[in-house]
Write a protein that holds these residues in place. Structure first.
Motif, PDB file in Angstrom:
ATOM      1  N   THR A 123       0.827  -1.209   0.000  1.00  0.00           N
ATOM      2  CA  THR A 123       0.000   0.000   0.000  1.00  0.00           C
ATOM      3  C   THR A 123       0.859   1.255   0.000  1.00  0.00           C
ATOM      4  O   THR A 123       0.477   2.284  -0.571  1.00  0.00           O
ATOM      5  CB  THR A 123      -0.927   0.022   1.232  1.00  0.00           C
ATOM      6  OG1 THR A 123      -0.127  -0.096   2.416  1.00  0.00           O
ATOM      7  CG2 THR A 123      -1.914  -1.138   1.178  1.00  0.00           C
ATOM      8  N   LYS A 124       2.017   1.185   0.670  1.00  0.00           N
ATOM      9  CA  LYS A 124       2.972   2.294   0.709  1.00  0.00           C
ATOM     10  C   LYS A 124       4.377   1.728   0.543  1.00  0.00           C
ATOM     11  O   LYS A 124       4.540   0.522   0.367  1.00  0.00           O
ATOM     12  CB  LYS A 124       2.841   3.067   2.028  1.00  0.00           C
ATOM     13  CG  LYS A 124       1.491   3.759   2.202  1.00  0.00           C
ATOM     14  CD  LYS A 124       1.434   4.521   3.509  1.00  0.00           C
ATOM     15  CE  LYS A 124       0.078   5.207   3.675  1.00  0.00           C
ATOM     16  NZ  LYS A 124      -0.018   5.955   4.953  1.00  0.00           N
ATOM     17  N   LYS A 125       5.368   2.598   0.620  1.00  0.00           N
ATOM     18  CA  LYS A 125       6.733   2.157   0.407  1.00  0.00           C
ATOM     19  C   LYS A 125       7.242   1.355   1.591  1.00  0.00           C
ATOM     20  O   LYS A 125       7.288   1.853   2.721  1.00  0.00           O
ATOM     21  CB  LYS A 125       7.649   3.375   0.181  1.00  0.00           C
ATOM     22  CG  LYS A 125       9.098   3.020  -0.123  1.00  0.00           C
ATOM     23  CD  LYS A 125       9.227   2.316  -1.467  1.00  0.00           C
ATOM     24  CE  LYS A 125      10.678   2.043  -1.815  1.00  0.00           C
ATOM     25  NZ  LYS A 125      10.809   1.285  -3.079  1.00  0.00           N
ATOM     26  N   ALA A 126       7.612   0.107   1.342  1.00  0.00           N
ATOM     27  CA  ALA A 126       8.193  -0.742   2.385  1.00  0.00           C
ATOM     28  C   ALA A 126       9.704  -0.558   2.401  1.00  0.00           C
ATOM     29  O   ALA A 126      10.315  -0.165   1.398  1.00  0.00           O
ATOM     30  CB  ALA A 126       7.840  -2.196   2.124  1.00  0.00           C
ATOM     31  N   ASP A 127      10.326  -0.838   3.558  1.00  0.00           N
ATOM     32  CA  ASP A 127      11.787  -0.745   3.590  1.00  0.00           C
ATOM     33  C   ASP A 127      12.388  -2.045   3.072  1.00  0.00           C
ATOM     34  O   ASP A 127      11.687  -3.031   2.828  1.00  0.00           O
ATOM     35  CB  ASP A 127      12.297  -0.378   4.987  1.00  0.00           C
ATOM     36  CG  ASP A 127      11.980  -1.440   6.048  1.00  0.00           C
ATOM     37  OD1 ASP A 127      11.984  -2.645   5.719  1.00  0.00           O
ATOM     38  OD2 ASP A 127      11.727  -1.059   7.206  1.00  0.00           O
ATOM     39  N   ARG A 128      13.697  -2.047   2.938  1.00  0.00           N
ATOM     40  CA  ARG A 128      14.370  -3.178   2.291  1.00  0.00           C
ATOM     41  C   ARG A 128      14.168  -4.479   3.057  1.00  0.00           C
ATOM     42  O   ARG A 128      13.936  -5.539   2.454  1.00  0.00           O
ATOM     43  CB  ARG A 128      15.860  -2.873   2.151  1.00  0.00           C
ATOM     44  CG  ARG A 128      16.619  -3.945   1.370  1.00  0.00           C
ATOM     45  CD  ARG A 128      18.054  -3.543   1.136  1.00  0.00           C
ATOM     46  NE  ARG A 128      18.779  -4.556   0.390  1.00  0.00           N
ATOM     47  CZ  ARG A 128      20.074  -4.468   0.075  1.00  0.00           C
ATOM     48  NH1 ARG A 128      20.767  -3.403   0.430  1.00  0.00           N
ATOM     49  NH2 ARG A 128      20.665  -5.440  -0.597  1.00  0.00           N
ATOM     50  N   SER A 129      14.249  -4.434   4.374  1.00  0.00           N
ATOM     51  CA  SER A 129      14.099  -5.652   5.171  1.00  0.00           C
ATOM     52  C   SER A 129      12.681  -6.215   5.049  1.00  0.00           C
ATOM     53  O   SER A 129      12.493  -7.436   5.019  1.00  0.00           O
ATOM     54  CB  SER A 129      14.438  -5.374   6.636  1.00  0.00           C
ATOM     55  OG  SER A 129      13.522  -4.442   7.196  1.00  0.00           O
ATOM     56  N   GLN A 130      11.685  -5.333   4.965  1.00  0.00           N
ATOM     57  CA  GLN A 130      10.307  -5.788   4.791  1.00  0.00           C
ATOM     58  C   GLN A 130      10.105  -6.411   3.416  1.00  0.00           C
ATOM     59  O   GLN A 130       9.433  -7.440   3.287  1.00  0.00           O
ATOM     60  CB  GLN A 130       9.347  -4.613   4.997  1.00  0.00           C
ATOM     61  CG  GLN A 130       9.273  -4.136   6.446  1.00  0.00           C
ATOM     62  CD  GLN A 130       8.600  -2.791   6.590  1.00  0.00           C
ATOM     63  OE1 GLN A 130       8.662  -1.949   5.677  1.00  0.00           O
ATOM     64  NE2 GLN A 130       7.948  -2.571   7.729  1.00  0.00           N
ATOM     65  N   GLU A 131      10.704  -5.815   2.394  1.00  0.00           N
ATOM     66  CA  GLU A 131      10.625  -6.389   1.046  1.00  0.00           C
ATOM     67  C   GLU A 131      11.273  -7.765   1.011  1.00  0.00           C
ATOM     68  O   GLU A 131      10.756  -8.700   0.398  1.00  0.00           O
ATOM     69  CB  GLU A 131      11.286  -5.456   0.032  1.00  0.00           C
ATOM     70  CG  GLU A 131      10.522  -4.161  -0.208  1.00  0.00           C
ATOM     71  CD  GLU A 131      11.194  -3.279  -1.237  1.00  0.00           C
ATOM     72  OE1 GLU A 131      12.283  -3.664  -1.729  1.00  0.00           O
ATOM     73  OE2 GLU A 131      10.644  -2.209  -1.549  1.00  0.00           O
ATOM     74  N   GLN A 132      12.410  -7.904   1.678  1.00  0.00           N
ATOM     75  CA  GLN A 132      13.094  -9.204   1.715  1.00  0.00           C
ATOM     76  C   GLN A 132      12.254 -10.245   2.442  1.00  0.00           C
ATOM     77  O   GLN A 132      12.190 -11.410   2.025  1.00  0.00           O
ATOM     78  CB  GLN A 132      14.463  -9.052   2.395  1.00  0.00           C
ATOM     79  CG  GLN A 132      15.476  -8.290   1.559  1.00  0.00           C
ATOM     80  CD  GLN A 132      16.789  -8.063   2.294  1.00  0.00           C
ATOM     81  OE1 GLN A 132      16.832  -8.041   3.537  1.00  0.00           O
ATOM     82  NE2 GLN A 132      17.871  -7.875   1.551  1.00  0.00           N
ATOM     83  N   ALA A 133      11.588  -9.837   3.510  1.00  0.00           N
ATOM     84  CA  ALA A 133      10.751 -10.763   4.261  1.00  0.00           C
ATOM     85  C   ALA A 133       9.539 -11.201   3.446  1.00  0.00           C
ATOM     86  O   ALA A 133       9.141 -12.376   3.461  1.00  0.00           O
ATOM     87  CB  ALA A 133      10.309 -10.112   5.571  1.00  0.00           C
TER      88      ALA A 133
END
Length: 214
Positions: A123-133
């Motif tokens: 829905t919004k911009k996720a950070d890198r660790s969230q994208e990896q998860a």
């Protein structure tokens, strides 16, 4: 009938009606033409899920089938690819949000090798660790689904949206998601091809082993 007429008839082309696999109720996909039946083996034909089901809302899903068997005037196919249209995928992209995709190759319980490409839209911009998860969840759930299902069931679960729904349900706990899709699924190898590759690999490995004869 003269020999010339017989020869001309043999050279004549014939139309074959192409049918979808049994899991799609042998729906008619179209027609193809050839002067010899064996020449249509391996040909592919593309349609949409909407055309197969009569649901116009499913026209953003493309399905590709390959001819594997031919009768007197009929050709029969197997599923080889599921793919979402580029226009549909572009419509899901939002500025200021993340698009997380992955590619994973899996083996179903009946030894079909399949390449799967899931994608998640936040829905919004996720950070890198969230994208990896999120990517880790997608890969793990695709592998789990393949490890529990044969090829037909795995494809059905993908095309009907059950796999993407499962990913959405788990990945949304990492970061709010707007949509999860399987953007592409491709059959890479049938069981006999997988077995042949494995046998060839074993042969090569054995040749590379040094034998001490002393």
């Amino acid at each position: 009938m003269s020999e010339r007429s017989v020869s001309k008839q043999k050279r004549g082309k014939r139309w074959y009606t192409v049918f979808a696999p049994e899991q799609y109720d042998r729906a008619e996909l179209g027609q193809t033409v050839a002067d010899e039946p064996e020449k249509i083996i391996g040909r592919t034909i593309e349609t949409t899920l909407g055309d197969l089901t009569g649901d116009s809302g499913a026209n953003n899903t493309k399905l590709t089938f390959k001819i594997t068997d031919v009768g007197s005037d009929s050709a029969y196919t197997e599923f080889v690819k599921h793919e979402l249209t580029r226009d549909y995928l572009r419509s899901l992209v939002r500025r200021g949000a993340s698009k997380v995709d992955a590619t994973v190759t899996v083996l179903t319980t009946d030894d079909y090798r399949v390449r799967v490409q899931p994608v998640a839209f936040t829905t919004k911009k996720a950070d890198r660790s969230q994208e990896q998860a999120i990517r880790r969840v997608m890969i793990d759930l695709v592998r789990e689904a393949a490890a529990e299902r044969d090829f037909i069931s795995f494809v059905e679960g993908t095309v009907e949206g059950r796999l993407s729904s499962a990913i959405y349900g788990e990945a949304k706990t990492i970061y709010p998601l707007r949509r999860v899709e399987i953007q592409k699924l491709t059959l890479e190898a049938r069981p006999e091809e997988v077995a042949a590759e494995e046998e060839a690999s074993v042969d090569v490995d054995e040749e590379d082993v040094a034998v001490d004869e002393n």
